[in-house]
Design a protein around this motif. Structure first.
Motif, mmCIF file in Angstrom:
data_model
loop_
_atom_site.group_PDB
_atom_site.id
_atom_site.type_symbol
_atom_site.label_atom_id
_atom_site.label_comp_id
_atom_site.label_asym_id
_atom_site.label_seq_id
_atom_site.Cartn_x
_atom_site.Cartn_y
_atom_site.Cartn_z
ATOM 1 N N ASP A 98 0.804 -1.206 0.000
ATOM 2 C CA ASP A 98 0.000 0.000 0.000
ATOM 3 C C ASP A 98 0.846 1.269 0.000
ATOM 4 O O ASP A 98 0.311 2.348 -0.171
ATOM 5 N N LEU A 99 2.147 1.163 0.209
ATOM 6 C CA LEU A 99 3.007 2.336 0.245
ATOM 7 C C LEU A 99 3.223 2.857 -1.167
ATOM 8 O O LEU A 99 3.436 2.101 -2.107
ATOM 9 N N GLU A 100 3.168 4.170 -1.287
ATOM 10 C CA GLU A 100 3.384 4.810 -2.577
ATOM 11 C C GLU A 100 4.783 5.416 -2.591
ATOM 12 O O GLU A 100 5.174 6.117 -1.665
ATOM 13 N N VAL A 101 5.543 5.156 -3.642
ATOM 14 C CA VAL A 101 6.879 5.711 -3.790
ATOM 15 C C VAL A 101 6.849 6.670 -4.976
ATOM 16 O O VAL A 101 6.436 6.306 -6.073
ATOM 17 N N LEU A 102 7.266 7.906 -4.726
ATOM 18 C CA LEU A 102 7.372 8.907 -5.785
ATOM 19 C C LEU A 102 8.847 9.144 -6.048
ATOM 20 O O LEU A 102 9.582 9.549 -5.151
ATOM 21 N N GLU A 103 9.280 8.881 -7.267
ATOM 22 C CA GLU A 103 10.701 8.991 -7.605
ATOM 23 C C GLU A 103 11.019 10.333 -8.232
ATOM 24 O O GLU A 103 10.180 10.933 -8.905
ATOM 25 N N ASP A 104 12.250 10.781 -7.983
ATOM 26 C CA ASP A 104 12.791 11.983 -8.602
ATOM 27 C C ASP A 104 11.869 13.185 -8.408
ATOM 28 O O ASP A 104 11.524 13.893 -9.341
ATOM 29 N N HIS A 105 11.472 13.399 -7.166
ATOM 30 C CA HIS A 105 10.556 14.472 -6.784
ATOM 31 C C HIS A 105 11.352 15.705 -6.383
ATOM 32 O O HIS A 105 12.346 15.586 -5.665
ATOM 33 N N THR A 106 10.939 16.889 -6.797
ATOM 34 C CA THR A 106 11.594 18.121 -6.358
ATOM 35 C C THR A 106 10.633 18.914 -5.490
ATOM 36 O O THR A 106 9.413 18.796 -5.623
ATOM 37 N N GLY A 107 11.206 19.718 -4.601
ATOM 38 C CA GLY A 107 10.382 20.546 -3.736
ATOM 39 C C GLY A 107 11.230 21.366 -2.789
ATOM 40 O O GLY A 107 12.454 21.351 -2.855
ATOM 41 N N ILE A 108 10.550 22.063 -1.911
ATOM 42 C CA ILE A 108 11.203 22.902 -0.912
ATOM 43 C C ILE A 108 11.058 22.227 0.441
ATOM 44 O O ILE A 108 9.935 22.000 0.914
ATOM 45 N N LEU A 109 12.192 21.897 1.058
ATOM 46 C CA LEU A 109 12.216 21.313 2.395
ATOM 47 C C LEU A 109 12.454 22.443 3.381
ATOM 48 O O LEU A 109 13.402 23.223 3.217
ATOM 49 N N SER A 110 11.596 22.564 4.390
ATOM 50 C CA SER A 110 11.756 23.639 5.364
ATOM 51 C C SER A 110 11.655 23.105 6.789
ATOM 52 O O SER A 110 10.961 22.129 7.060
ATOM 53 N N TRP A 111 12.395 23.769 7.677
ATOM 54 C CA TRP A 111 12.370 23.457 9.108
ATOM 55 C C TRP A 111 11.682 24.613 9.808
ATOM 56 O O TRP A 111 12.119 25.759 9.716
ATOM 57 N N GLY A 112 10.589 24.320 10.509
ATOM 58 C CA GLY A 112 9.820 25.351 11.194
ATOM 59 C C GLY A 112 9.796 25.194 12.698
ATOM 60 O O GLY A 112 8.850 25.613 13.345
ATOM 61 N N GLY A 113 10.819 24.586 13.259
ATOM 62 C CA GLY A 113 10.880 24.398 14.704
ATOM 63 C C GLY A 113 10.221 23.104 15.131
ATOM 64 O O GLY A 113 9.471 22.483 14.382
ATOM 65 N N SER A 114 10.494 22.711 16.340
ATOM 66 C CA SER A 114 10.015 21.438 16.869
ATOM 67 C C SER A 114 8.490 21.408 16.998
ATOM 68 O O SER A 114 7.896 22.317 17.584
ATOM 69 N N PRO A 115 7.847 20.354 16.470
ATOM 70 C CA PRO A 115 6.396 20.219 16.651
ATOM 71 C C PRO A 115 5.991 20.107 18.118
ATOM 72 O O PRO A 115 4.867 20.444 18.478
ATOM 73 N N ALA A 116 6.918 19.678 18.969
ATOM 74 C CA ALA A 116 6.615 19.548 20.403
ATOM 75 C C ALA A 116 6.330 20.912 21.038
ATOM 76 O O ALA A 116 5.691 20.982 22.080
ATOM 77 N N VAL A 117 6.790 21.988 20.404
ATOM 78 C CA VAL A 117 6.537 23.338 20.920
ATOM 79 C C VAL A 117 5.781 24.156 19.875
ATOM 80 O O VAL A 117 6.049 25.333 19.656
ATOM 81 N N ASP A 118 4.848 23.505 19.189
ATOM 82 C CA ASP A 118 3.955 24.115 18.199
ATOM 83 C C ASP A 118 4.656 24.579 16.929
ATOM 84 O O ASP A 118 4.133 25.413 16.195
ATOM 85 N N GLY A 119 5.837 24.035 16.644
ATOM 86 C CA GLY A 119 6.497 24.315 15.373
ATOM 87 C C GLY A 119 5.965 23.382 14.295
ATOM 88 O O GLY A 119 5.201 22.454 14.566
ATOM 89 N N THR A 120 6.388 23.628 13.065
ATOM 90 C CA THR A 120 5.896 22.799 11.957
ATOM 91 C C THR A 120 6.808 21.626 11.658
ATOM 92 O O THR A 120 6.467 20.769 10.846
ATOM 93 N N GLY A 121 7.980 21.560 12.293
ATOM 94 C CA GLY A 121 8.908 20.472 12.013
ATOM 95 C C GLY A 121 9.416 20.556 10.591
ATOM 96 O O GLY A 121 9.536 21.643 10.019
ATOM 97 N N LEU A 122 9.723 19.414 10.000
ATOM 98 C CA LEU A 122 10.174 19.362 8.612
ATOM 99 C C LEU A 122 8.966 19.194 7.699
ATOM 100 O O LEU A 122 8.161 18.280 7.886
ATOM 101 N N LEU A 123 8.865 20.085 6.716
ATOM 102 C CA LEU A 123 7.803 20.004 5.729
ATOM 103 C C LEU A 123 8.424 20.020 4.341
ATOM 104 O O LEU A 123 9.363 20.772 4.081
ATOM 105 N N LEU A 124 7.906 19.196 3.450
ATOM 106 C CA LEU A 124 8.328 19.187 2.055
ATOM 107 C C LEU A 124 7.156 19.677 1.220
ATOM 108 O O LEU A 124 6.104 19.037 1.169
ATOM 109 N N GLU A 125 7.335 20.830 0.589
ATOM 110 C CA GLU A 125 6.312 21.370 -0.305
ATOM 111 C C GLU A 125 6.700 21.006 -1.723
ATOM 112 O O GLU A 125 7.748 21.404 -2.218
ATOM 113 N N SER A 126 5.854 20.223 -2.347
ATOM 114 C CA SER A 126 6.129 19.740 -3.694
ATOM 115 C C SER A 126 4.843 19.822 -4.510
ATOM 116 O O SER A 126 3.868 19.119 -4.204
ATOM 117 N N GLY A 127 4.839 20.677 -5.508
ATOM 118 C CA GLY A 127 3.619 20.875 -6.278
ATOM 119 C C GLY A 127 2.539 21.459 -5.395
ATOM 120 O O GLY A 127 2.770 22.431 -4.678
#
Length: 117
Positions: A28-57
């Motif tokens: 059931d796992l989906e693998v997306l190959e050769d994907h580009t995007g913006i990886l961002s660190w928004g602080g620890s989710p434990a203190v209401d940060g967004t953690g690591l997010l990958l925005e792609s499309g």
């Protein structure tokens, strides 16, 4: 010998991930190959940060771990980078910030393309 400890830990994490996939319907796992995007660190989710997010499309994925797990991607103390990667969509949802949910994805063979200003 201390340099081999991080490599050993990484091997156990990968083996654990592979083992959990085989036990939970890895078909059931989906693998997306050769994907580009913006990886961002928004602080620890434990203190209401967004953690690591990958925005792609049109999709934003929650990436497990923290910035230190992917420090090779973040040059010069930046918090945002353009990357090319394969991603595994786990089928789980991650909760970040003030309750925002994102589909969870795991980065495989991520490479930095350039710094984001």
């Amino acid at each position: 010998m201390s340099a081999s400890k991080p490599a050993l830990i990484l091997v156990f994490l990968v083996l654990g991930f592979i083992g959990s996939c085989s036990n939970s319907g890895s078909d059931d796992l989906e693998v997306l190959e050769d994907h580009t995007g913006i990886l961002s660190w928004g602080g620890s989710p434990a203190v209401d940060g967004t953690g690591l997010l990958l925005e792609s499309g049109d999709t934003i994925y929650g990436i497990p771990g923290d910035k230190s797990d992917h420090s090779y991607l973040f040059p010069d103390n930046t918090n945002t980078v353009n990357i090319r990667t394969d991603i595994v969509i786990t089928g789980n949802e991650t909760v970040r910030g003030w309750g925002s949910t994102y589909p969870e994805a795991i980065l495989i063979n991520a490479q930095r393309l350039s710094k984001q200003s």
